[in-house]
Design a protein around this motif. Structure first.
Motif, mmCIF file in Angstrom:
data_model
loop_
_atom_site.group_PDB
_atom_site.id
_atom_site.type_symbol
_atom_site.label_atom_id
_atom_site.label_comp_id
_atom_site.label_asym_id
_atom_site.label_seq_id
_atom_site.Cartn_x
_atom_site.Cartn_y
_atom_site.Cartn_z
ATOM 1 N N VAL A 46 0.881 -1.174 0.000
ATOM 2 C CA VAL A 46 0.000 0.000 0.000
ATOM 3 C C VAL A 46 0.922 1.229 0.000
ATOM 4 C CG1 VAL A 46 -1.872 1.191 1.213
ATOM 5 C CG2 VAL A 46 -1.685 -1.302 1.342
ATOM 6 N N PRO A 47 0.941 2.016 -1.103
ATOM 7 C CA PRO A 47 1.913 3.107 -1.230
ATOM 8 C C PRO A 47 1.929 4.082 -0.063
ATOM 9 C CG PRO A 47 0.808 2.738 -3.324
ATOM 10 C CD PRO A 47 0.120 1.854 -2.332
ATOM 11 N N GLU A 48 0.777 4.466 0.412
ATOM 12 C CA GLU A 48 0.698 5.445 1.514
ATOM 13 C C GLU A 48 1.347 4.883 2.794
ATOM 14 O OE1 GLU A 48 -0.333 8.488 1.423
ATOM 15 O OE2 GLU A 48 -0.379 8.887 3.589
ATOM 16 N N VAL A 49 1.066 3.613 3.054
ATOM 17 C CA VAL A 49 1.648 2.952 4.240
ATOM 18 C C VAL A 49 3.177 2.900 4.082
ATOM 19 C CG1 VAL A 49 1.747 0.744 5.505
ATOM 20 C CG2 VAL A 49 -0.447 1.587 4.651
ATOM 21 N N ALA A 50 3.632 2.617 2.850
ATOM 22 C CA ALA A 50 5.080 2.519 2.589
ATOM 23 C C ALA A 50 5.762 3.858 2.856
ATOM 24 C CB ALA A 50 5.322 2.064 1.150
ATOM 25 N N SER A 51 5.196 4.961 2.340
ATOM 26 C CA SER A 51 5.828 6.285 2.521
ATOM 27 C C SER A 51 5.940 6.633 4.000
ATOM 28 C CB SER A 51 5.009 7.394 1.860
ATOM 29 O OG SER A 51 4.670 7.047 0.578
ATOM 30 N N ARG A 52 4.874 6.395 4.744
ATOM 31 C CA ARG A 52 4.883 6.742 6.169
ATOM 32 C C ARG A 52 5.945 5.934 6.929
ATOM 33 N NH1 ARG A 52 0.503 9.826 7.789
ATOM 34 N NH2 ARG A 52 -0.952 10.169 6.084
ATOM 35 N N ALA A 53 6.061 4.666 6.566
ATOM 36 C CA ALA A 53 7.063 3.823 7.242
ATOM 37 C C ALA A 53 8.483 4.286 6.895
ATOM 38 C CB ALA A 53 6.862 2.362 6.851
ATOM 39 N N HIS A 54 8.702 4.711 5.639
ATOM 40 C CA HIS A 54 10.036 5.221 5.263
ATOM 41 C C HIS A 54 10.415 6.438 6.116
ATOM 42 C CE1 HIS A 54 10.905 2.639 1.923
ATOM 43 N NE2 HIS A 54 9.890 3.039 1.191
ATOM 44 N N ILE A 55 9.436 7.328 6.337
ATOM 45 C CA ILE A 55 9.713 8.548 7.133
ATOM 46 C C ILE A 55 10.214 8.152 8.520
ATOM 47 C CG2 ILE A 55 8.655 10.573 8.258
ATOM 48 C CD1 ILE A 55 6.757 10.755 5.833
ATOM 49 N N GLU A 56 9.576 7.137 9.084
ATOM 50 C CA GLU A 56 9.946 6.734 10.449
ATOM 51 C C GLU A 56 11.303 6.040 10.515
ATOM 52 O OE1 GLU A 56 6.808 4.343 12.066
ATOM 53 O OE2 GLU A 56 5.380 5.994 11.846
ATOM 54 N N THR A 57 11.641 5.285 9.472
ATOM 55 C CA THR A 57 12.827 4.421 9.598
ATOM 56 C C THR A 57 14.084 4.930 8.888
ATOM 57 O OG1 THR A 57 11.877 3.110 7.822
ATOM 58 C CG2 THR A 57 11.647 2.229 10.028
ATOM 59 N N ILE A 58 13.949 5.944 8.045
ATOM 60 C CA ILE A 58 15.126 6.289 7.229
ATOM 61 C C ILE A 58 16.311 6.803 8.065
ATOM 62 C CG2 ILE A 58 14.292 8.611 6.492
ATOM 63 C CD1 ILE A 58 15.747 7.503 3.722
#
Ligand code: KG4
Ligand code: ZN
Length: 353
Positions: A46-58
């Protein structure tokens, strides 16, 4: 030189540090924060879920990769980042993080194509010299492609999938059987218990074509180098629907037969490409290249035909940032850095751009 690689094109947040000199690339750290658990419940990304997770983990991923490689931004010489193809939101997180780090620390950036990264995974921690010209099979969740490379960074696409990528077919078959996500590694595991000859599934795009020349003579054309996995996927799903009882051994036979058919197609086309282009070397890359049967079968055929065969270590087949750092090294050596103000993501970036 020491390179920090960042990869966020899809659903893994990855950061890695490599040390590169001449043709030698040593991986010093490779962090991959997988989002599989987040997307599993939806059966796909799910693209939206992916973007949010990237923000947290990058940021934690970058810090960890620097720590494990005993580096700090002070001894990093270059940052390499994926600018496409991929999900636009996911790509933007990586690119904007890198732009900020570069601006604050005055570090050069080089942008690479995700597929280029997969190819260059073969050069990470590689002891032997990889000789050009070569054929590389890129086989992942988003792409299935045969590429001819005359030299570093020179790509000619010989064939690609007309519909589903091979990894996508693995994922969709696994989803139809309720086996989980992503499907490739799960299918490989279950296939070990199954009979790969039990079901005969169709192999598309494998036939020779007969055409009539202007002179009236008939000419037999060799099969093309494109792929199609959608028909195979549908045939597997239809076979599953025909059977009322779906016990363990039935599922194992189905997935083993599906895996064998996929591997047969991928191996045959790769060998045809290598023969037609008269290369010395065959490489494999992308998530599906982690599949042990595919690696074994292609290696066996390459040995018989006299091609040198290379495959990245399994952890560098699926998305990672060491491969992005490696591609960035060759690109930087060839073309120098990208200008900060001109860097843009491109979700549909073509190989070679
Ligand atoms: O390269 P990758 O990590 O992401 C893309 O760029 O697409 O590839 C992910 C794909 C998924 O479709 C996954 O099911 C497949 O690679 N995959 C495998 C195996 N491990 C991952 N397919 C077959 N056998 C495996 N062992
Ligand atoms: Zn990938």
């Amino acid at each position: 030189m020491r390179i920090l690689g960042i990869e966020t094109s899809c659903d893994d947040t990855s950061s890695a540090v490599i040390e590169a000199q001449k043709e030698k690339i040593k991986s010093l750290s490779s962090i991959v924060s997988s989002q599989n658990k987040l997307h599993e419940i939806y059966g796909g990304i799910v693209p939206e879920v992916a973007s949010r997770a990237h923000i947290e983990t990058i940021i934690p991923a970058i810090k960890e990769s620097l720590k494990r490689s005993k580096s700090s931004l002070k001894n990093i010489d270059l940052i390499s980042v994926t600018r496409g193809p991929g999900l636009v939101g996911s790509l933007l997180i990586g690119i904007n993080t890198v732009k900020t780090i570069s601006f604050v620390n005055n570090l050069p950036i080089v942008c690479v194509n995700h597929l280029e990264g997969h190819i260059y995974a073969n050069f990470v921690d590689q002891k032997e010299r990889i000789e050009f010209p070569l054929i590389v099979l890129i086989v992942s969740g988003g792409h299935t492609m045969l590429v001819y490379m005359k030299d570093h960074l020179k790509y000619k696409i010989l064939g690609q999938t007309k519909d589903d990528a091979a990894g996508e077919a693995f994922d969709k078959v696994a989803r139809a059987l309720g086996l989980g996500y992503p499907g490739g590694a799960i299918i490989e595991k279950i296939s070990k218990e199954g009979d790969p000859e039990k079901f005969k599934f169709p192999k598309a795009e494998m036939e020779s074509k007969i055409i009539r020349l202007e002179s009236g003579y008939l000419k037999k054309l060799p099969p093309n180098l494109d792929f199609s996995f959608s028909g195979l996927k549908t045939a597997v799903i239809n076979e599953v629907r025909k059977h009322k009882t779906k016990n363990k051994s039935f599922i194992a036979d189905i997935v083993a037969s599906f895996q064998k058919t996929s591997v047969d197609i991928l191996v045959a086309k790769t060998i045809w490409a290598a023969e037609r282009k008269k290369v010395k070397t065959v490489l494999i890359s992308g998530g599906v290249a982690a599949n042990a049967i595919l690696r074994k079968e292609l290696q066996k055929k390459c040995q018989i035909q006299g091609f040198n065969f290379f495959a990245p270590p399994k952890n560098l087949c699926t998305d990672n940032a060491a491969m992005i750092a490696a591609a960035g090294y060759f690109k930087y050596k060839n073309k120098g850095p990208d200008l900060l103000e001109k860097i843009k993501v491109n979700p549909n970036l073509k190989l070679g751009k």
